[in-house]
Design a protein around this motif. Structure first.
Motif, mmCIF file in Angstrom:
data_model
loop_
_atom_site.group_PDB
_atom_site.id
_atom_site.type_symbol
_atom_site.label_atom_id
_atom_site.label_comp_id
_atom_site.label_asym_id
_atom_site.label_seq_id
_atom_site.Cartn_x
_atom_site.Cartn_y
_atom_site.Cartn_z
ATOM 1 N N HIS A 81 -34.254 125.075 31.943
ATOM 2 C CA HIS A 81 -35.381 125.753 31.185
ATOM 3 C C HIS A 81 -34.861 126.668 29.852
ATOM 4 O O HIS A 81 -35.385 128.064 29.336
ATOM 5 N N GLY A 82 -34.231 125.353 29.164
ATOM 6 C CA GLY A 82 -33.793 125.526 27.564
ATOM 7 C C GLY A 82 -33.193 126.776 27.413
ATOM 8 O O GLY A 82 -32.533 127.001 26.473
ATOM 9 N N ASN A 83 -31.741 126.848 28.481
ATOM 10 C CA ASN A 83 -30.448 127.272 27.712
ATOM 11 C C ASN A 83 -30.007 125.742 27.533
ATOM 12 O O ASN A 83 -29.889 125.064 27.806
ATOM 13 N N PRO A 99 -32.638 130.223 24.214
ATOM 14 C CA PRO A 99 -33.191 130.236 23.234
ATOM 15 C C PRO A 99 -32.347 131.618 22.651
ATOM 16 O O PRO A 99 -32.911 131.113 21.174
ATOM 17 N N ASP A 100 -32.586 132.719 22.342
ATOM 18 C CA ASP A 100 -32.380 134.176 22.554
ATOM 19 C C ASP A 100 -30.981 134.413 21.496
ATOM 20 O O ASP A 100 -31.243 135.128 21.130
ATOM 21 N N GLY A 101 -30.194 133.369 22.362
ATOM 22 C CA GLY A 101 -29.589 133.791 22.054
ATOM 23 C C GLY A 101 -28.530 134.260 22.569
ATOM 24 O O GLY A 101 -27.130 134.668 22.510
ATOM 25 N N LYS A 124 -27.987 119.175 36.680
ATOM 26 C CA LYS A 124 -28.857 117.871 37.969
ATOM 27 C C LYS A 124 -29.752 118.919 37.799
ATOM 28 O O LYS A 124 -30.573 119.717 37.273
ATOM 29 N N SER A 125 -30.897 117.542 38.374
ATOM 30 C CA SER A 125 -32.618 119.284 38.055
ATOM 31 C C SER A 125 -32.620 119.615 38.925
ATOM 32 O O SER A 125 -33.840 120.918 38.768
ATOM 33 N N ASP A 292 -29.391 115.585 29.266
ATOM 34 C CA ASP A 292 -29.649 117.284 28.496
ATOM 35 C C ASP A 292 -31.236 117.850 28.361
ATOM 36 O O ASP A 292 -31.748 117.911 27.393
ATOM 37 N N GLY A 293 -31.714 117.377 29.511
ATOM 38 C CA GLY A 293 -33.001 118.033 30.106
ATOM 39 C C GLY A 293 -34.281 117.838 28.924
ATOM 40 O O GLY A 293 -35.001 117.957 29.312
ATOM 41 N N MET A 294 -33.586 116.501 28.741
ATOM 42 C CA MET A 294 -35.095 115.469 28.668
ATOM 43 C C MET A 294 -35.277 114.683 29.556
ATOM 44 O O MET A 294 -35.504 114.153 30.345
#
Ligand code: MG
Length: 298
Positions: A81-83, A99-101, A124-125, A292-294
């Motif tokens: 989720h971008g965290n 992502p906004d800190g 995990k996914s 790593d979410g990639m």
């Protein structure tokens, strides 16, 4: 062929590009750990634990401070989720940075008692967070847990649950590309093992046999590539093992390596934190999907 690479089994050549070479990105740190590529920010994140700093690095902007003080952050990984998920010795907690800190504590207790010092983490996914809790960042008299557990934290749960016990110094951990296996390093100086567990029912562990014994030094941080090879850190660099545990070759670093992570625009750069320095090497393979979410190959 660069002298940084030691080929032990011929198939090791498959992970290398014609121009693959170990390159120094930054140096002068106290003890680097916790590298992870953060796709949402397009940069590498890594920790200097005693330096109490999380750094960021990208090809365009170079090195910068991401957070200081970092509460002695150690392992990092990105979720889907971008965290950014971070293990902190100082707060004895696992935290989430959006992502906004904004920073939120996700786990700092088990059974009502403080964690030891969360060390490394994999997501995990399905969004579950798996982390190790050895005592490296806490004085013995301040330990509240009776043992050094490996935990799973479910989304929204108030406390983690134990998924593995009986390891002496559980440290780095990573899933196989299909998430059916979880590798966990036991960095006890008399043990040096990487254990391989089966993920049963999607959220518990079985098995746990010794997958490899790492020398010289100790296994610490680890990553898996898209084809299932395991990259374990050791005193002489990063050791690359086949999915069967056979040592294929080594990427030698001048200083003891503590962790590594795939990243870069194509996911094919391996970043290595090695004591006071940060290195990279361009490879022909990418991260495993869950790492790593990639997304591998994207
Ligand atoms: Mg570690």
């Amino acid at each position: 062929m660069s002298e940084s690479f030691e080929i032990i089994e011929e198939s090791f050549r498959r992970i290398l590009r014609p121009g693959s070479e170990l390159g120094l990105l930054a140096e002068g740190f106290q003890f680097t750990e916790g590298p992870t590529w953060w796709p949402a920010m397009g940069c590498l994140i890594f920790s200097d634990i005693p330096g109490d700093t999380i750094y960021r690095w990208s090809e365009g902007e170079g090195l910068g401070v991401f957070r200081r003080p970092s509460r002695r952050a150690n392992g990092n990984t990105a979720d889907r989720h971008g965290n950014l998920i971070t293990c902190e010795h100082g707060s004895r907690a696992v935290t989430r940075t959006s992502p906004d800190g904004e920073v939120a504590t996700l786990a700092d207790r088990y059974g009502g008692k403080r964690l030891n010092s969360p060390n490394d983490v994999a997501v995990k996914s399905d969004g579950t967070i798996w982390f190790t809790d050895p005592p490296y960042g806490v004085k013995p008299e301040n330990c509240e847990q009776p043992a050094n557990y490996v935990f799973r934290l479910d989304p929204g749960a108030a406390e983690p649950v134990i998924v593995a016990e009986g390891l002496s110094r559980p440290n780095g951990l990573c899933f196989s590309p299909d998430e059916r296996l979880l590798y966990i390093a036991d960095s006890d100086k008399d043990i040096h093992h990487i254990r391989r567990f089966e993920v049963e029912g999607g959220n518990m562990l079985g098995g746990g046999e010794v997958f490899a014994t790492i020398t010289p030094g100790l296994p610490d941080g680890m990553r898996v590539d898209a084809e299932g090879r395991l990259y374990s850190t050791a005193a002489d660099g990063v050791q690359v093992l086949s999915p069967d545990g056979e040592l294929l070759g080594k990427i030698h670093t001048p200083q003891t390596a503590a962790n590594c992570a795939f990243g870069g625009a194509d996911g094919r750069t391996l970043f290595i934190t090695a004591t006071s320095s940060l290195w990279c090497v361009q490879l022909a393979v990418a991260a495993a999907t869950p790492i790593d979410g990639m997304i591998a190959g994207s």
